[in-house]
Design a protein around this motif. Structure first.
Motif, PDB file in Angstrom:
ATOM      1  N   ILE A  52       8.683  10.763  -9.438  1.00 15.18           N
ATOM      2  CA  ILE A  52       9.430  11.797 -10.161  1.00 15.18           C
ATOM      3  C   ILE A  52       8.434  12.402 -11.143  1.00 15.18           C
ATOM      4  O   ILE A  52       8.022  11.749 -12.097  1.00 15.18           O
ATOM      5  N   LEU A  53       8.034  13.649 -10.904  1.00 10.37           N
ATOM      6  CA  LEU A  53       6.893  14.254 -11.583  1.00 10.37           C
ATOM      7  C   LEU A  53       7.228  15.610 -12.215  1.00 10.37           C
ATOM      8  O   LEU A  53       8.141  16.293 -11.789  1.00 10.37           O
ATOM      9  N   ASP A  54       6.417  15.994 -13.196  1.00 15.34           N
ATOM     10  CA  ASP A  54       6.401  17.365 -13.728  1.00 15.34           C
ATOM     11  C   ASP A  54       7.773  17.889 -14.125  1.00 15.34           C
ATOM     12  O   ASP A  54       8.288  18.847 -13.550  1.00 15.34           O
ATOM     13  N   PHE A  55       8.387  17.268 -15.120  1.00 14.47           N
ATOM     14  CA  PHE A  55       9.673  17.686 -15.679  1.00 14.47           C
ATOM     15  C   PHE A  55      10.853  17.475 -14.726  1.00 14.47           C
ATOM     16  O   PHE A  55      11.940  17.981 -14.982  1.00 14.47           O
ATOM     17  N   ASN A  69       2.679  -0.083  -1.957  1.00 12.68           N
ATOM     18  CA  ASN A  69       1.332  -0.480  -2.343  1.00 12.68           C
ATOM     19  C   ASN A  69       1.133  -0.333  -3.848  1.00 12.68           C
ATOM     20  O   ASN A  69       0.480  -1.146  -4.475  1.00 12.68           O
ATOM     21  N   ARG A  70       1.696   0.704  -4.437  1.00 18.08           N
ATOM     22  CA  ARG A  70       1.624   0.917  -5.884  1.00 18.08           C
ATOM     23  C   ARG A  70       3.011   0.677  -6.471  1.00 18.08           C
ATOM     24  O   ARG A  70       3.774  -0.097  -5.952  1.00 18.08           O
ATOM     25  N   SER A  71       3.360   1.390  -7.536  1.00 23.46           N
ATOM     26  CA  SER A  71       4.670   1.216  -8.174  1.00 23.46           C
ATOM     27  C   SER A  71       5.791   1.596  -7.214  1.00 23.46           C
ATOM     28  O   SER A  71       5.667   2.555  -6.455  1.00 23.46           O
ATOM     29  N   CYS A  72       6.879   0.846  -7.286  1.00 25.00           N
ATOM     30  CA  CYS A  72       8.053   1.225  -6.484  1.00 25.00           C
ATOM     31  C   CYS A  72       8.567   2.592  -6.941  1.00 25.00           C
ATOM     32  O   CYS A  72       8.834   3.464  -6.131  1.00 25.00           O
ATOM     33  N   LEU A  73       8.683   2.765  -8.256  1.00 25.35           N
ATOM     34  CA  LEU A  73       9.177   4.003  -8.848  1.00 25.35           C
ATOM     35  C   LEU A  73       8.212   4.423  -9.944  1.00 25.35           C
ATOM     36  O   LEU A  73       7.942   3.657 -10.865  1.00 25.35           O
ATOM     37  N   ARG A  74       7.670   5.652  -9.846  1.00 22.16           N
ATOM     38  CA  ARG A  74       6.758   6.177 -10.873  1.00 22.16           C
ATOM     39  C   ARG A  74       7.359   7.450 -11.435  1.00 22.16           C
ATOM     40  O   ARG A  74       7.725   8.365 -10.692  1.00 22.16           O
ATOM     41  N   VAL A  75       7.467   7.494 -12.770  1.00 25.53           N
ATOM     42  CA  VAL A  75       7.971   8.665 -13.475  1.00 25.53           C
ATOM     43  C   VAL A  75       6.822   9.170 -14.335  1.00 25.53           C
ATOM     44  O   VAL A  75       6.293   8.428 -15.164  1.00 25.53           O
ATOM     45  N   LYS A  76       6.416  10.425 -14.129  1.00 27.40           N
ATOM     46  CA  LYS A  76       5.192  10.922 -14.736  1.00 27.40           C
ATOM     47  C   LYS A  76       5.366  12.355 -15.238  1.00 27.40           C
ATOM     48  O   LYS A  76       6.170  13.112 -14.679  1.00 27.40           O
ATOM     49  N   SER A  77       4.612  12.704 -16.259  1.00 28.15           N
ATOM     50  CA  SER A  77       4.543  14.082 -16.773  1.00 28.15           C
ATOM     51  C   SER A  77       5.913  14.612 -17.173  1.00 28.15           C
ATOM     52  O   SER A  77       6.407  15.609 -16.659  1.00 28.15           O
ATOM     53  N   SER A  95       3.478  -2.021 -10.889  1.00 29.40           N
ATOM     54  CA  SER A  95       4.774  -2.325 -11.488  1.00 29.40           C
ATOM     55  C   SER A  95       5.926  -1.892 -10.593  1.00 29.40           C
ATOM     56  O   SER A  95       5.771  -1.026  -9.732  1.00 29.40           O
ATOM     57  N   GLY A  96       7.085  -2.462 -10.866  1.00 28.07           N
ATOM     58  CA  GLY A  96       8.287  -1.994 -10.187  1.00 28.07           C
ATOM     59  C   GLY A  96       8.651  -0.588 -10.651  1.00 28.07           C
ATOM     60  O   GLY A  96       8.942   0.287  -9.861  1.00 28.07           O
ATOM     61  N   LEU A  97       8.596  -0.379 -11.962  1.00 35.11           N
ATOM     62  CA  LEU A  97       8.857   0.918 -12.584  1.00 35.11           C
ATOM     63  C   LEU A  97       7.699   1.230 -13.504  1.00 35.11           C
ATOM     64  O   LEU A  97       7.359   0.424 -14.367  1.00 35.11           O
ATOM     65  N   MET A  98       7.075   2.400 -13.346  1.00 32.77           N
ATOM     66  CA  MET A  98       5.971   2.828 -14.196  1.00 32.77           C
ATOM     67  C   MET A  98       6.313   4.189 -14.790  1.00 32.77           C
ATOM     68  O   MET A  98       6.646   5.125 -14.055  1.00 32.77           O
ATOM     69  N   ILE A 122       5.049   0.912 -19.354  1.00 30.67           N
ATOM     70  CA  ILE A 122       5.364   2.141 -20.087  1.00 30.67           C
ATOM     71  C   ILE A 122       4.111   2.571 -20.839  1.00 30.67           C
ATOM     72  O   ILE A 122       3.600   1.834 -21.681  1.00 30.67           O
ATOM     73  N   LEU A 123       3.602   3.764 -20.537  1.00 31.45           N
ATOM     74  CA  LEU A 123       2.351   4.252 -21.112  1.00 31.45           C
ATOM     75  C   LEU A 123       2.460   5.715 -21.526  1.00 31.45           C
ATOM     76  O   LEU A 123       3.335   6.433 -21.065  1.00 31.45           O
ATOM     77  N   GLY A 124       1.506   6.147 -22.354  1.00 35.38           N
ATOM     78  CA  GLY A 124       1.346   7.569 -22.668  1.00 35.38           C
ATOM     79  C   GLY A 124       2.505   8.201 -23.405  1.00 35.38           C
ATOM     80  O   GLY A 124       2.997   9.247 -22.987  1.00 35.38           O
TER      81      GLY A 124
END
Length: 170
Positions: A52-55, A69-77, A95-98, A122-124
């Motif tokens: 889930i990216l960019d607003f 292979n990476r996070s199950c769910l990634r929320v970014k930007s 992570s499961g959720l990042m 949880i970062l940034g």
């Protein structure tokens, strides 16, 4: 309905699975969209199962994201989803959720387990609301790791069977 494909959404409003049959999907990426996705199974992904990216926002209910292979769910930007009654498990290297880059969102009644890294990372300057989630069987990390000026609200969560402490604030 059983579908195997890579889905890329850049739509303002989109409903998945109106028929209420469980759908099998390889990967979903949502950019600037606001979809409603219910009862999807997302698995065997080379990268993240749900990005889930960019607003982007949207409602994701009763989904299962596994064996990524990476996070199950990634929320970014600055993503801001509502994730409820979902299961995230089997992340092979993350992570499961990042949450990254000032992301928010509400994550409620979810179960996160069997991840290589933290159950939730949880970062940034991210600021999620995590409510009534169960985080367990984290073999090599913390239940929740909070870094880089991030914060959040964590209510009524169960964290157990982690390698280190349940919550790390760094």
């Amino acid at each position: 309905l059983s579908v195997w494909f890579l889905m890329y959404l850049k739509l303002l409003n989109w409903d998945w699975n109106k028929s209420k049959k469980t759908s099998k999907i390889e990967r979903i990426t949502v950019t600037e969209g606001n979809p409603n996705i219910r009862e999807a199974i997302i698995y065997s992904c080379y990268i993240c199962g749900l990005d889930i990216l960019d607003f982007a926002s949207g409602t994701y209910e009763k989904c299962e994201i596994l064996h990524t292979n990476r996070s199950c769910l990634r929320v970014k930007s600055q993503g801001n989803p509502l994730i409820s009654n979902s299961i995230l498990h089997g992340s092979l290297s993350s992570s499961g959720l990042m949450l990254l880059n000032e992301s928010t969102g509400t994550y409620e009644n979810c179960e996160i387990y069997e991840t290589k890294s933290a159950g939730i990372g949880i970062l940034g300057k991210s600021n999620p609301q995590v409510k009534s989630c169960k985080i367990h069987n984290i073999s090599e990390h913390y239940g929740i790791s909070i870094y880089e000026e991030s914060s959040g609200t964590y209510e009524n969560c169960e964290i157990f069977k982690t390698k280190y402490v349940g919550i790390q604030v760094y």
